[in-house]
Design a protein around this motif. Structure first.
Motif, PDB file in Angstrom:
ATOM      1  N   GLY A 177       0.854  -1.320   0.083  1.00  0.00           N
ATOM      2  CA  GLY A 177       0.157   0.006  -0.075  1.00  0.00           C
ATOM      3  C   GLY A 177       0.756   1.278  -0.013  1.00  0.00           C
ATOM      4  O   GLY A 177       1.977   1.197   0.461  1.00  0.00           O
ATOM      5  N   ALA A 178       0.205   2.309  -0.320  1.00  0.00           N
ATOM      6  CA  ALA A 178       0.795   3.732  -0.317  1.00  0.00           C
ATOM      7  C   ALA A 178       1.519   3.866   1.173  1.00  0.00           C
ATOM      8  O   ALA A 178       2.508   4.761   1.044  1.00  0.00           O
ATOM      9  N   SER A 179       1.081   3.124   2.379  1.00  0.00           N
ATOM     10  CA  SER A 179       1.671   3.360   3.419  1.00  0.00           C
ATOM     11  C   SER A 179       3.153   2.654   3.492  1.00  0.00           C
ATOM     12  O   SER A 179       3.886   2.673   4.559  1.00  0.00           O
ATOM     13  N   GLY A 180       3.332   1.791   2.607  1.00  0.00           N
ATOM     14  CA  GLY A 180       4.663   1.009   2.442  1.00  0.00           C
ATOM     15  C   GLY A 180       4.468  -0.410   3.208  1.00  0.00           C
ATOM     16  O   GLY A 180       4.975  -1.498   3.280  1.00  0.00           O
ATOM     17  N   ARG A 181       2.734  -0.612   3.618  1.00  0.00           N
ATOM     18  CA  ARG A 181       2.764  -1.997   4.511  1.00  0.00           C
ATOM     19  C   ARG A 181       2.284  -3.002   3.233  1.00  0.00           C
ATOM     20  O   ARG A 181       1.820  -2.584   2.251  1.00  0.00           O
ATOM     21  N   ARG A 182       2.564  -4.168   3.701  1.00  0.00           N
ATOM     22  CA  ARG A 182       2.358  -5.050   2.768  1.00  0.00           C
ATOM     23  C   ARG A 182       0.924  -5.904   3.200  1.00  0.00           C
ATOM     24  O   ARG A 182       0.578  -5.895   4.428  1.00  0.00           O
ATOM     25  N   TYR A 183       0.123  -6.135   2.125  1.00  0.00           N
ATOM     26  CA  TYR A 183      -1.420  -6.708   2.476  1.00  0.00           C
ATOM     27  C   TYR A 183      -1.506  -7.943   1.902  1.00  0.00           C
ATOM     28  O   TYR A 183      -1.228  -7.982   0.525  1.00  0.00           O
ATOM     29  N   ARG A 201      -4.734  13.617  -3.515  1.00  0.00           N
ATOM     30  CA  ARG A 201      -3.800  12.806  -3.023  1.00  0.00           C
ATOM     31  C   ARG A 201      -3.335  11.971  -4.453  1.00  0.00           C
ATOM     32  O   ARG A 201      -3.839  11.480  -5.394  1.00  0.00           O
ATOM     33  N   VAL A 202      -1.873  12.392  -4.672  1.00  0.00           N
ATOM     34  CA  VAL A 202      -1.096  11.859  -6.010  1.00  0.00           C
ATOM     35  C   VAL A 202      -0.109  10.420  -5.333  1.00  0.00           C
ATOM     36  O   VAL A 202       0.276  10.519  -4.638  1.00  0.00           O
ATOM     37  N   THR A 203      -0.702   9.163  -6.359  1.00  0.00           N
ATOM     38  CA  THR A 203       0.341   8.080  -5.854  1.00  0.00           C
ATOM     39  C   THR A 203       0.765   7.641  -7.503  1.00  0.00           C
ATOM     40  O   THR A 203      -0.004   7.837  -8.514  1.00  0.00           O
ATOM     41  N   ARG A 204       1.787   6.986  -7.692  1.00  0.00           N
ATOM     42  CA  ARG A 204       2.312   6.409  -8.322  1.00  0.00           C
ATOM     43  C   ARG A 204       2.153   4.979  -8.282  1.00  0.00           C
ATOM     44  O   ARG A 204       2.344   4.344  -7.200  1.00  0.00           O
ATOM     45  N   ARG A 205       1.495   4.267  -9.312  1.00  0.00           N
ATOM     46  CA  ARG A 205       0.842   2.879  -9.139  1.00  0.00           C
ATOM     47  C   ARG A 205       1.426   2.115 -10.307  1.00  0.00           C
ATOM     48  O   ARG A 205       2.006   2.489 -11.341  1.00  0.00           O
ATOM     49  N   GLN A 243       1.170  -2.216  -6.556  1.00  0.00           N
ATOM     50  CA  GLN A 243       1.801  -1.311  -5.264  1.00  0.00           C
ATOM     51  C   GLN A 243       1.455   0.101  -5.687  1.00  0.00           C
ATOM     52  O   GLN A 243       1.531   0.710  -6.848  1.00  0.00           O
ATOM     53  N   GLY A 244       1.120   0.939  -4.748  1.00  0.00           N
ATOM     54  CA  GLY A 244       1.089   2.491  -4.817  1.00  0.00           C
ATOM     55  C   GLY A 244       1.790   3.262  -3.717  1.00  0.00           C
ATOM     56  O   GLY A 244       2.159   2.818  -2.689  1.00  0.00           O
ATOM     57  N   THR A 245       2.317   4.350  -4.454  1.00  0.00           N
ATOM     58  CA  THR A 245       3.530   4.936  -3.626  1.00  0.00           C
ATOM     59  C   THR A 245       3.094   6.481  -3.551  1.00  0.00           C
ATOM     60  O   THR A 245       2.936   7.065  -4.947  1.00  0.00           O
ATOM     61  N   VAL A 246       2.899   7.027  -2.475  1.00  0.00           N
ATOM     62  CA  VAL A 246       2.406   8.548  -2.262  1.00  0.00           C
ATOM     63  C   VAL A 246       3.570   9.354  -2.884  1.00  0.00           C
ATOM     64  O   VAL A 246       4.765   9.128  -2.715  1.00  0.00           O
ATOM     65  N   VAL A 247       3.344  10.400  -3.868  1.00  0.00           N
ATOM     66  CA  VAL A 247       4.088  11.017  -4.335  1.00  0.00           C
ATOM     67  C   VAL A 247       4.328  12.500  -3.409  1.00  0.00           C
ATOM     68  O   VAL A 247       3.536  13.107  -3.046  1.00  0.00           O
ATOM     69  N   THR A 248       5.367  12.841  -2.775  1.00  0.00           N
ATOM     70  CA  THR A 248       5.683  13.694  -1.928  1.00  0.00           C
ATOM     71  C   THR A 248       6.477  14.832  -2.276  1.00  0.00           C
ATOM     72  O   THR A 248       6.502  15.774  -1.696  1.00  0.00           O
ATOM     73  N   ASP A 249       7.048  14.928  -3.322  1.00  0.00           N
ATOM     74  CA  ASP A 249       7.626  15.923  -4.133  1.00  0.00           C
ATOM     75  C   ASP A 249       7.554  15.905  -5.624  1.00  0.00           C
ATOM     76  O   ASP A 249       7.176  14.931  -6.168  1.00  0.00           O
ATOM     77  N   SER A 250       7.775  17.202  -6.300  1.00  0.00           N
ATOM     78  CA  SER A 250       7.696  16.947  -7.513  1.00  0.00           C
ATOM     79  C   SER A 250       8.999  17.229  -8.214  1.00  0.00           C
ATOM     80  O   SER A 250      10.070  17.412  -7.808  1.00  0.00           O
TER      81      SER A 250
END
Length: 141
Positions: free
Chosen positions: A59-65, A113-117, A134-141
């Motif tokens: 997940g975007a949190s980095g946790r595995r599900y 909320r922007v994520t790379r998937r 996998q989803g990763t939150v974009v924290t900068d550009s």
């Protein structure tokens, strides 16, 4: 605190899809974001059909599900009937192996909320199946 990361064309990957994969790109981009397209189903049984038994995600949190955890959360989401406002862009598809493809894209949810998937898809006799996501939150550009 980490210093800001400055991006340039030189640091970004080449996000082009091989023209031979145009049909696969079209088919898979129509299925993304996974689990957000009602036309492919909204029930647990639908989501089970969409995924291989060994499916899991980060997940975007980095946790595995696990698959079961994801399916449980999907049942709750659809039972709540929340609005699902999203926009996708920057689709790219790459063949990883025979009938296995990596799909990457950017997702904007609720306009903020922007994520790379990334999703690994497998073409099977029963149709497209999701192997990993996998989803990763974009924290900068």
């Amino acid at each position: 605190m980490n210093p800001p990361v400055h991006r340039s064309a030189a640091t970004e990957p080449k996000l082009e899809t091989d023209p031979e994969l145009a049909e696969v790109l079209e088919e898979l981009s129509a299925r993304e974001p996974i689990f957000h397209r009602a036309e492919f189903g909204v029930s647990r049984e639908d989501f089970e059909r969409m995924t291989v038994e060994e499916f899991w995600e980060v997940g975007a949190s980095g946790r595995r599900y696990s698959r079961n955890t994801v399916l449980d959360e999907l049942e709750k989401r659809y039972a709540a009937g929340d609005d699902d406002v999203w926009e996708t862009s920057e689709f790219q598809c790459r063949r990883l192996a025979e009938n296995v493809f990596l799909m990457t894209y950017t997702l904007v949810q609720d306009g903020t909320r922007v994520t790379r998937r990334s999703t690994i898809w497998q073409r099977t006799a029963e149709g497209w199946k999701i192997v990993f996501h996998q989803g990763t939150v974009v924290t900068d550009s």
